[in-house]
Design a protein around this motif. Structure first.
Motif, PDB file in Angstrom:
ATOM      1  N   UNK A  25      14.417  -2.580   5.717  1.00  0.00           N
ATOM      2  CA  UNK A  25      13.586  -1.777   5.309  1.00  0.00           C
ATOM      3  C   UNK A  25      12.084  -2.175   5.082  1.00  0.00           C
ATOM      4  N   UNK A  26      11.964  -3.392   4.646  1.00  0.00           N
ATOM      5  CA  UNK A  26      10.556  -4.073   4.534  1.00  0.00           C
ATOM      6  C   UNK A  26      10.053  -3.932   5.917  1.00  0.00           C
ATOM      7  N   UNK A  27      10.733  -4.553   6.935  1.00  0.00           N
ATOM      8  CA  UNK A  27      10.232  -4.400   8.376  1.00  0.00           C
ATOM      9  C   UNK A  27       9.877  -3.119   8.740  1.00  0.00           C
ATOM     10  N   UNK A  28      10.533  -2.101   8.445  1.00  0.00           N
ATOM     11  CA  UNK A  28      10.300  -0.685   8.701  1.00  0.00           C
ATOM     12  C   UNK A  28       9.005  -0.287   8.206  1.00  0.00           C
ATOM     13  N   UNK A  29       8.853  -0.543   6.868  1.00  0.00           N
ATOM     14  CA  UNK A  29       7.411  -0.246   6.072  1.00  0.00           C
ATOM     15  C   UNK A  29       6.360  -0.939   6.565  1.00  0.00           C
ATOM     16  N   UNK A  30       6.660  -2.179   7.061  1.00  0.00           N
ATOM     17  CA  UNK A  30       5.444  -2.946   7.664  1.00  0.00           C
ATOM     18  C   UNK A  30       4.864  -2.452   8.888  1.00  0.00           C
ATOM     19  N   UNK A  31       6.029  -1.936   9.787  1.00  0.00           N
ATOM     20  CA  UNK A  31       5.542  -1.218  10.976  1.00  0.00           C
ATOM     21  C   UNK A  31       5.160   0.041  10.732  1.00  0.00           C
ATOM     22  N   UNK A  32       5.220   0.762   9.850  1.00  0.00           N
ATOM     23  CA  UNK A  32       4.709   1.962   9.357  1.00  0.00           C
ATOM     24  C   UNK A  32       3.192   1.567   9.040  1.00  0.00           C
ATOM     25  N   UNK A  33       2.782   0.646   8.220  1.00  0.00           N
ATOM     26  CA  UNK A  33       1.522   0.159   7.911  1.00  0.00           C
ATOM     27  C   UNK A  33       0.946  -0.095   9.268  1.00  0.00           C
ATOM     28  N   UNK A  34       1.390  -0.919   9.994  1.00  0.00           N
ATOM     29  CA  UNK A  34       0.477  -1.150  11.203  1.00  0.00           C
ATOM     30  C   UNK A  34       0.421  -0.059  12.088  1.00  0.00           C
ATOM     31  N   UNK A  35       0.956   0.793  11.990  1.00  0.00           N
ATOM     32  CA  UNK A  35       0.770   2.136  12.856  1.00  0.00           C
ATOM     33  C   UNK A  35      -0.348   2.795  12.178  1.00  0.00           C
ATOM     34  N   UNK A  36      -0.411   2.727  10.868  1.00  0.00           N
ATOM     35  CA  UNK A  36      -1.690   3.322  10.086  1.00  0.00           C
ATOM     36  C   UNK A  36      -2.894   2.405  10.520  1.00  0.00           C
ATOM     37  N   UNK A  37      -2.699   1.204  10.617  1.00  0.00           N
ATOM     38  CA  UNK A  37      -4.012   0.382  11.241  1.00  0.00           C
ATOM     39  C   UNK A  37      -4.285   0.613  12.412  1.00  0.00           C
ATOM     40  N   UNK A  38      -3.319   0.883  13.504  1.00  0.00           N
ATOM     41  CA  UNK A  38      -3.779   0.932  14.731  1.00  0.00           C
ATOM     42  C   UNK A  38      -4.195   2.515  14.921  1.00  0.00           C
ATOM     43  N   UNK A  39      -3.963   3.430  14.115  1.00  0.00           N
ATOM     44  CA  UNK A  39      -4.446   4.706  14.127  1.00  0.00           C
ATOM     45  C   UNK A  39      -5.892   4.956  13.628  1.00  0.00           C
TER      46      UNK A  39
END
Length: 429
Positions: A25-39
């Motif tokens: 779950x932590x890795x999935x939320x980190x991935x979401x955060x990175x998607x926000x940064x990339x966006x």
């Protein structure tokens, strides 16, 4: 009693499954955060790296080209020679800010850059290829990693001349993307040094880097962002960081990098590896701390289960495996609460709220299971100590391993001391 101890051990191992799910779950939320940064980076501007300015001159060379069936032939191809400045001075001011994408914050900046480059007399350099250099087709180049964030026309001022840059580079030998302008040179210009200035306004996010292309490169960076992290091939010679922002200064010589001042062919990898500069970071990374917290999840489960097991042995109770599992799941819920709350109220407040909620739930449940107040109070005290110990270790950087090892040793010593007089052969009868 041995069978019951084995059952408890198996239940502890079963708790590794939900703990692994929490880590996922932590890795999935980190991935979401990175998607926000990339966006945000896609629309505002990504990490910026400045390479140059430098002068690129084409020339024709005859090379052997491999063909099919093991054959080869000689062909005439266009190659490029590159000349780096004798001195490069870069002054930059980063105006930081935050952009929000969902529940995530992304650090961005508006950068103002002033560059002064002094080139030596180019006549006589690269003697092996000097005769074939096409100086009338030379280009002045400036590598910029993300062209989308340029905010105004970029020009180079040389004496009374002003040269406007256009997008694109004649070759990607030094940088993958950037700007260039025609820079034809005659014999008089080749015999004289060249001095030019470039002003540049562009947006970026996260980090800023400079490639030290000068024989002597001097870089000054200032910003009002209070949490920089200096990264890359070189640390600053001097820096000052406080609540009002930071300033940093670098001086890099050509002796400090693995490429010369003039060369032919590609040096892209070497130049990229020599870049340096600041990262504008958010000081609290809730996901990194949550990941560190989960590493102590097994210790938390073992300690609480040990209390239940010792109470079961010493008070001659019968605690059902389902009751152990319910307590174990409550401990795992602590981590999901921690992750969810830390995204909104910060890690420290989230840790405190999650820990108190779980301790209260487990103690409330244990009061009914144990049937006595003293054992319940002992459980509550032990859980407070374990959660406090975890929080201390999580927030340590240099001494985390030392504190963790000493803490675990003390825990084991206490357990061994308390259990040394238990008659395990007849306990629980």
């Amino acid at each position: 009693m041995t069978f019951r101890a084995v059952v408890v051990a198996v239940l502890v191992l079963l708790m590794l499954i939900p703990l692994a799910m929490v880590q996922e779950l932590i890795r999935e939320r980190e991935s979401r955060k990175q998607e926000a940064v990339d966006g945000v980076s896609a629309t505002w501007g990504g990490s910026q790296t400045l390479t140059g300015p430098y002068i690129t001159v084409p020339f024709k060379a005859t090379v052997r080209v491999d063909l099919e069936n093991g054959r080869s032939e000689m062909r005439e191809v266009m190659q490029y020679a590159h000349f780096l400045p004798e001195r490069l001075d870069v002054s930059s001011v980063l105006d930081p800010g935050k952009r929000h994408r969902g529940i995530y914050d992304v650090v961005v900046y508006k950068g103002k850059f002033s560059m002064q480059a002094d080139f030596p007399a180019l006549q006589g350099l690269l003697p092996a290829t000097a005769a074939s250099l096409q100086w009338n087709e030379a280009s002045l180049c400036l590598g910029i990693s993300d062209l989308r964030s340029i905010k105004k026309q970029v020009s180079a001022k040389m004496g009374g001349r002003e040269l406007a840059f256009e997008p694109g580079l004649p070759s990607n030998d030094l940088a993958a993307s950037g700007l260039s302008t025609a820079f034809p040179l005659d014999s008089a210009q080749l015999a004289s040094p060249i001095a030019l200035k470039i002003g540049l306004d562009l947006n970026g996010s996260g980090s800023f880097r400079v490639v030290p292309t000068g024989r002597s490169t001097s870089v000054d960076v200032s910003s009002t962002w209070p949490d920089p992290s200096f990264q890359g091939a070189f640390l600053p010679d001097s820096s000052q960081v406080n609540d009002q922002g930071f300033t940093a200064h670098w001086t890099v010589l050509h002796l400090n990098r693995p490429y010369p001042q003039e060369f032919t062919g590609s040096r892209n990898t070497e130049l990229e590896a020599s870049a340096f500069g600041p990262d504008l970071i958010l000081p609290v990374d809730e996901y990194q701390k949550s990941t560190r917290a989960t590493k102590y999840g097994l210790m938390l489960v073992v300690m609480v289960f040990l209390v239940f097991f010792f109470v079961e042995v010493l008070q001659k109770l019968r605690i059902h495996p389902i009751q152990y599992l319910l307590v174990g799941f409550a401990l795992c819920i602590f981590y999901t609460l921690l992750i969810a709350l830390s995204e909104h109220i910060g890690f420290t407040a989230a840790y405190l709220a999650s820990a108190l909620a779980v301790i209260g739930l487990v103690v409330f449940y244990a009061r009914s299971v144990f049937g006595q107040l003293r054992a319940t109070q002992l459980l509550g005290l032990i859980m407070l100590l374990v959660f406090g110990f975890m929080f201390t270790v999580i927030n340590q950087e240099d001494y985390a391993l030392l504190i963790g090892s000493i803490g675990l040793f003390i825990v084991l010593a206490v357990v061994m001391a308390l259990s040394r007089k238990i008659d395990w052969e007849h306990a629980g009868e």
